[in-house]
Design a protein around this motif. Structure first.
Motif, PDB file in Angstrom:
ATOM      1  N   GLU A   1      16.724  -3.476  -2.367  1.00  0.00           N
ATOM      2  CA  GLU A   1      16.815  -2.651  -3.578  1.00  0.00           C
ATOM      3  C   GLU A   1      15.649  -1.669  -3.673  1.00  0.00           C
ATOM      4  OE1 GLU A   1      18.338  -6.423  -6.242  1.00  0.00           O
ATOM      5  OE2 GLU A   1      16.823  -5.090  -7.129  1.00  0.00           O
ATOM      6  N   ASP A   2      14.457  -2.194  -3.390  1.00  0.00           N
ATOM      7  CA  ASP A   2      13.263  -1.356  -3.514  1.00  0.00           C
ATOM      8  C   ASP A   2      13.274  -0.215  -2.492  1.00  0.00           C
ATOM      9  OD1 ASP A   2      12.487  -2.971  -5.539  1.00  0.00           O
ATOM     10  OD2 ASP A   2      10.700  -3.799  -4.554  1.00  0.00           O
TER      11      ASP A   2
ATOM     12  N   ALA B   1      -4.928  -1.119   2.193  1.00  0.00           N
ATOM     13  CA  ALA B   1      -5.869  -1.028   1.069  1.00  0.00           C
ATOM     14  C   ALA B   1      -5.180  -0.565  -0.204  1.00  0.00           C
ATOM     15  CB  ALA B   1      -7.016  -0.091   1.419  1.00  0.00           C
TER      16      ALA B   1
ATOM     17  N   PRO C   1      -0.613 -15.317  -0.360  1.00  0.00           N
ATOM     18  CA  PRO C   1       0.647 -15.761   0.244  1.00  0.00           C
ATOM     19  C   PRO C   1       1.173 -14.655   1.170  1.00  0.00           C
ATOM     20  CG  PRO C   1       0.759 -15.847  -2.190  1.00  0.00           C
ATOM     21  CD  PRO C   1      -0.535 -15.209  -1.838  1.00  0.00           C
TER      22      PRO C   1
ATOM     23  N   ARG D   1      14.775  -9.139 -12.761  1.00  0.00           N
ATOM     24  CA  ARG D   1      13.865  -9.848 -11.852  1.00  0.00           C
ATOM     25  C   ARG D   1      12.945 -10.786 -12.616  1.00  0.00           C
ATOM     26  NH1 ARG D   1      11.890  -5.697  -7.111  1.00  0.00           N
ATOM     27  NH2 ARG D   1      13.981  -5.118  -6.421  1.00  0.00           N
TER      28      ARG D   1
ATOM     29  N   ARG E   1       8.740  -4.941 -13.372  1.00  0.00           N
ATOM     30  CA  ARG E   1       9.314  -3.640 -13.731  1.00  0.00           C
ATOM     31  C   ARG E   1      10.737  -3.817 -14.217  1.00  0.00           C
ATOM     32  NH1 ARG E   1      10.719  -0.064  -9.705  1.00  0.00           N
ATOM     33  NH2 ARG E   1      11.134  -1.686  -8.184  1.00  0.00           N
TER      34      ARG E   1
ATOM     35  N   VAL F   1       2.937   5.870  -6.042  1.00  0.00           N
ATOM     36  CA  VAL F   1       1.994   4.902  -6.631  1.00  0.00           C
ATOM     37  C   VAL F   1       2.410   4.560  -8.060  1.00  0.00           C
ATOM     38  CG1 VAL F   1      -0.394   4.525  -7.357  1.00  0.00           C
ATOM     39  CG2 VAL F   1       0.084   5.701  -5.194  1.00  0.00           C
ATOM     40  N   GLY F   2       2.801   5.589  -8.822  1.00  0.00           N
ATOM     41  CA  GLY F   2       3.151   5.377 -10.219  1.00  0.00           C
ATOM     42  C   GLY F   2       4.473   4.673 -10.438  1.00  0.00           C
TER      43      GLY F   2
ATOM     44  N   ARG G   1      15.549  -8.138  -2.900  1.00  0.00           N
ATOM     45  CA  ARG G   1      14.698  -7.243  -3.682  1.00  0.00           C
ATOM     46  C   ARG G   1      14.111  -6.150  -2.800  1.00  0.00           C
ATOM     47  NH1 ARG G   1      11.246 -10.802  -8.042  1.00  0.00           N
ATOM     48  NH2 ARG G   1      13.048 -11.814  -8.999  1.00  0.00           N
TER      49      ARG G   1
ATOM     50  N   PRO H   1       1.249  10.399  -5.611  1.00  0.00           N
ATOM     51  CA  PRO H   1       1.023   9.777  -6.935  1.00  0.00           C
ATOM     52  C   PRO H   1       2.311   9.235  -7.549  1.00  0.00           C
ATOM     53  CG  PRO H   1      -0.027  11.945  -6.814  1.00  0.00           C
ATOM     54  CD  PRO H   1       0.809  11.809  -5.581  1.00  0.00           C
ATOM     55  N   LYS H   2       3.424   9.876  -7.229  1.00  0.00           N
ATOM     56  CA  LYS H   2       4.694   9.393  -7.790  1.00  0.00           C
ATOM     57  C   LYS H   2       5.069   8.036  -7.195  1.00  0.00           C
ATOM     58  CE  LYS H   2       5.089  13.303 -10.044  1.00  0.00           C
ATOM     59  NZ  LYS H   2       3.674  13.449 -10.424  1.00  0.00           N
TER      60      LYS H   2
ATOM     61  N   LEU I   1       3.932 -12.626   2.401  1.00  0.00           N
ATOM     62  CA  LEU I   1       5.307 -12.299   2.014  1.00  0.00           C
ATOM     63  C   LEU I   1       6.143 -12.079   3.272  1.00  0.00           C
ATOM     64  CD1 LEU I   1       4.702 -10.059  -1.128  1.00  0.00           C
ATOM     65  CD2 LEU I   1       4.665 -12.536  -0.871  1.00  0.00           C
TER      66      LEU I   1
ATOM     67  N   GLU J   1      -2.458  11.672 -11.752  1.00  0.00           N
ATOM     68  CA  GLU J   1      -2.246  11.884 -10.317  1.00  0.00           C
ATOM     69  C   GLU J   1      -3.094  10.915  -9.490  1.00  0.00           C
ATOM     70  OE1 GLU J   1      -0.163  14.803  -8.958  1.00  0.00           O
ATOM     71  OE2 GLU J   1       0.531  13.979 -10.870  1.00  0.00           O
TER      72      GLU J   1
ATOM     73  N   GLY K   1       5.505   1.862  -9.529  1.00  0.00           N
ATOM     74  CA  GLY K   1       5.472   0.410  -9.683  1.00  0.00           C
ATOM     75  C   GLY K   1       6.055  -0.325  -8.488  1.00  0.00           C
ATOM     76  N   LEU K   2       6.485   0.405  -7.460  1.00  0.00           N
ATOM     77  CA  LEU K   2       7.029  -0.246  -6.268  1.00  0.00           C
ATOM     78  C   LEU K   2       5.936  -0.974  -5.477  1.00  0.00           C
ATOM     79  CD1 LEU K   2       9.496   2.571  -5.119  1.00  0.00           C
ATOM     80  CD2 LEU K   2      10.158   0.210  -5.633  1.00  0.00           C
TER      81      LEU K   2
ATOM     82  N   ARG L   1       8.886 -10.957  -1.420  1.00  0.00           N
ATOM     83  CA  ARG L   1       9.211 -12.358  -1.116  1.00  0.00           C
ATOM     84  C   ARG L   1      10.681 -12.511  -0.810  1.00  0.00           C
ATOM     85  NH1 ARG L   1       9.234 -16.121  -5.222  1.00  0.00           N
ATOM     86  NH2 ARG L   1       9.834 -14.611  -6.799  1.00  0.00           N
TER      87      ARG L   1
ATOM     88  N   GLU M   1      15.538   2.389  -3.758  1.00  0.00           N
ATOM     89  CA  GLU M   1      14.898   3.143  -4.832  1.00  0.00           C
ATOM     90  C   GLU M   1      13.841   4.098  -4.284  1.00  0.00           C
ATOM     91  OE1 GLU M   1      13.595   0.650  -8.091  1.00  0.00           O
ATOM     92  OE2 GLU M   1      12.195   2.192  -8.801  1.00  0.00           O
TER      93      GLU M   1
ATOM     94  N   HIS N   1      -4.462   8.262 -10.872  1.00  0.00           N
ATOM     95  CA  HIS N   1      -4.443   6.966 -11.553  1.00  0.00           C
ATOM     96  C   HIS N   1      -5.835   6.475 -11.906  1.00  0.00           C
ATOM     97  CE1 HIS N   1      -0.289   7.033 -10.095  1.00  0.00           C
ATOM     98  NE2 HIS N   1      -0.050   6.346 -11.195  1.00  0.00           N
TER      99      HIS N   1
END
Ligand code: FAD
Ligand code: FAD
Lengths: 457, 457
Positions: free
Chosen positions: A295-296, A152, A213, B292, B288, A239-240, A292, A236-237, A215, B102, A242-243, A288, A299, B104
């Motif tokens: 890399e993710d 979710a 699709p 990419r 991001r 989520v924030g 990547r 929250p970090k 992945l 926190e 962008g991953l 996909r 990170e 979002h």
């Protein structure tokens, strides 16, 4: 007036109307804990929408309570029948009617299970991204409970992935709502109103689902933390960042012990880490592209280390699958361990530490054992409550719900109110809202036959 | 009984109750075309939820029609007042109450405009991803119409991004729905029911919005195609690619000419391409990471070429912004060009070619000029209808709606029914559904004072 049995049997055919001993034990309950099974007076197995509508009409005319049943895997007693009632089982309405790759939708009957749908969609490189822990659950049941699950955080819950419905009303009409499109502004959104209504407004006879699709690459990271507060601060970090995590779960130390033990799962976490880690974060990413994803994952590992993770384990595919699987089966582990109840309060995710502090206090005050895990990214905390005394247990549950609501949350994130939590729901919800919901209920179901005792008393 | 004017003025203060000539022309209409402005009897400018509730209560007691107004940018006459009515303008309830990094979420009053919110969120590296073409629109209005816009293909529409509401009911109560969490299964989802109800059920006094990390890199590709059928065939492939487009718009040749001309925009498309291209696809990607993004743009270009694009132009930032901007203002271009109406039928996206074929037939049969563009990824077609004769125009619109519905669509994807399309809505919607909606309306608004003439007659 023909007697009701004849009427019902005329609708579905004698072979598909069960009464008395022909009604198997399985129809007498769902998976809610600490509830006595109750056999209904009738079980009907319709094969199409018209039959469902006729059953409803007959029941409304004679004032017979009707409960819809998908796979009966619900955890709140919402598909558990009434003794004098009619259980409508959707087991025969289990066809996948269409996989439409141009519009990216699947059209299914309500009895289709998530597993069946997933198998079929996988062949087309697609996915219906709602994965509650129990893949034997049906789409109709998912709509009933607005089922969620681990993914979710990325894809939303049932509500965000059902585009349209066909539904039979207790007035005997069959309506269609929504369609093969993601949005409309053409009257009230009946699709959304029916989703999560636990079979109290209308019965779903077909659903149009948004598919994505599929992945190909997934990676899973397990990070032990000193305690849940640290986990809650990390969420929250992530989520924030962008991953875009696919899964973001927390598991407390005891639950981790229990589920890995019962799944015979060796994660290779050194003793000294394990002994000082009271909480774990499980993060799954998908992409996909394999590069990547790598890399993710890298990170993500750095991010988690910076946020206080005591270590970061990138789990090999099979271990990851086993861990997720064990987490999904946490309910059965808790049940086997003697859990007397399971709740799934939802709170703003940043309130997790405060909530868990209250949980510990309530547990202690009431001499009750409470352990858990949860959809951390969604602030959805699943707690197993071990307390044999029904009265004390009720008090504990009420306290936990109150704590959640005080923090801006709600009683249930995805399991529903069912028959189990009606008293708490009515006691803890603004009466103006309850009254409004009752009036909506009457707008759909003037005779009050759909799942009485669920949501309202 | 005190007279209504005194009652209303006691609630909001004399200074904030306007009557007669003090009511500016702007309050007399929204942006719907071909409608006469109508000044209401009263305009009230409340400053908090309690005042809104008191206004509603007074209006309900005296049977005075109430219309909510955000920024009045709606296109269906849903915020246009009744002559004897009360217009509640939310202009003073325009505070951004909280940006919660926190959880979002952003918590805002309904009068906040999208532009104000976007500016504020940008500072925090966040975004509320619902971008309908008009950034002066208010959140309350967005909730009223379930506003969509170009980014819906990636992030969904208002419905998918509003987590909770505070709302005043016509019964004078103020309720809170949902909260700072993405899901709940705790009674009927009143948030979703109020969204898209065009001010006919309850008035929003606060909203909890889901916000996202603001991705830093965006790239835009413009691809001319021989005709719209080719564009329509390309769309599912782009969606299925996993590239996750942020924007996926089609623009027909005439509209492209008009909007680039009026925006003085040079896209550098050679004459021979332009002259043989009847339709364009505009695709924006975001990421991001700049690297990419470049890779994805490259992949997208190859994909589009393979799908029949006559060329693929990667637009430099400023041109891209200008084109998107011009596309957003297409409404005003059409208006300036003499358009008599704008509709936004939604259909399953793969049905675009069939729908457009019907559009051409209907236009020809009725000697009417119809041009357009649209949210191709969502199957949401925006058509400008040029036909001065009101009767013929009604016939054309009805025909277009019927064509959309026949293909499994709905009258409006995001603009709403308002006062403009009530007749078509009632004529073309299953009466069982309309009756059910009426009963829901009564459950909220027994006195029938909220926006009468919108949705229902
Ligand atoms: C091990 C385990 C793990 C689980 N994990 C999760 C999880 O992660 N997330 C989650 O959300 N849930 C979870 N659940 C709960 C359960 O799987 C979900 O509630 C699921 O949606 C129930 O589906 P079902 O077909 O079994 O429904 P049932 O139990 O048969 O019914 C559920 C509700 O839906 C109604 N209903 C059924 N069919 C229809 C229909 N055709 N029309 C209208 N109403 C209908 C019923 O009346 C009832 O109110 C878990 C359960 C188990 C046992
Ligand atoms: C140039 C242009 C481009 C546009 N592009 C798009 C687009 O791409 N996508 C799209 O969806 N729309 C688009 N629109 C339409 C319009 O911007 C949206 O409908 C927007 O949601 C209206 O917001 P508003 O504040 O102007 O609402 P208003 O017009 O003031 O009101 C709209 C509806 O909401 C109700 N309402 C207002 N405030 C409240 C409240 N507090 N509580 C309850 N109900 C309330 C009103 O009663 C009315 O029913 C465009 C309009 C223009 C002029």
């Amino acid at each position: 007036m023909t007697d009701i049995k004849t009427t019902l049997s005329d609708v579905v055919g004698a072979e598909h109307l069960l009464t008395g001993d022909a009604i198997g034990e399985d129809y007498a309950h769902d998976e809610a804990l600490s509830r006595e099974p109750v056999k209904p007076a009738y079980v009907a197995r319709p094969e199409n929408a018209e039959q469902v509508a006729l059953l409803l009409k007959a029941a409304a005319e004679q004032g017979i309570p009707v409960t819809a049943r998908g796979s009966g895997s619900g955890l709140s007693g919402a598909s558990a029948p009434r003794e004098n009632g009619l259980l409508i089982s959707f087991e025969r309405m289990n066809a996948i009617l269409e996989i439409d790759t141009e519009n990216h939708v699947a059209v299914v009957q309500p009895g289709v299970t998530l597993q069946e749908l997933d198998d079929k969609l996988a062949e087309a490189g697609l996915v219906y991204p709602v994965y509650p822990g129990e893949l034997s659950a049906s789409i109709g049941g998912n709509v009933g409970t607005n089922a969620g699950g681990m993914r979710a955080i990325k894809y939303g819950v049932t509500r965000h992935n059902v585009l349209g419905l066909e539904a039979a009303l207790p007035t005997g009409e069959v309506i269609r709502t929504g369609g093969k499109f993601v949005k409309a502004s053409t009257g009230y959104d009946l699709t959304q109103l029916i989703i999560g209504s636990e079979g109290t407004l209308a019965l779903v006879t077909e659903a149009v689902l948004k598919v994505q699709p599929r992945l190909q690459h997934q990676g899973t990271v397990l990070a032990p933390f000193v305690d849940l507060d640290e986990v809650a601060r990390a969420v929250p970090k992530v989520v924030g960042s962008g991953l875009g995590p696919l899964i973001l779960e927390y598991i407390d130390g005891l639950t981790m012990g229990a589920i890995t033990y019962s799944a015979q799962l060796q994660l290779g976490i050194p003793d000294e880490v394990r002994e000082t880690s009271q909480a774990y974060l499980v993060v799954m990413l998908e992409n996909r592209s394999a590069d990547r994803l790598d890399e993710d994952i890298e990170e993500l590992g750095e991010l988690l280390s910076g946020l206080g993770a005591k270590d970061v384990y990138v789990l090999p595919g099979p271990s990851a699958r086993k861990l997720i699987d064990a987490r999904e089966k946490a309910f059965f582990t808790a049940k086997a361990a003697g859990a007397d109840d399971i709740i799934d309060t939802v709170i703003p995710r940043a309130a997790l530490p405060q909530f868990m502090a209250r949980v510990r206090e309530i547990a202690q005050e009431n001499n009750t054992f409470v352990i858990g895990c949860g959809h951390a990214g969604d602030g959805n905390v699943h707690l197993a409550v071990l307390q044999k005394d029904a009265e004390v247990r009720e008090r504990v549950l009420r306290g936990l719900f109150e704590a959640g609501i005080d923090l801006g949350g709600a009683i249930s994130g995805e399991h529903g109110i069912g028959q189990k939590h009606v008293k708490s729901f009515l006691a803890l919800t603004d009466p103006a809202k309850v009254d409004l919901m009752r009036r909506i209920k009457v707008a759909f179901d003037p005779a009050g036959v759909l799942n009485p005792g669920v949501l309202f008393d």
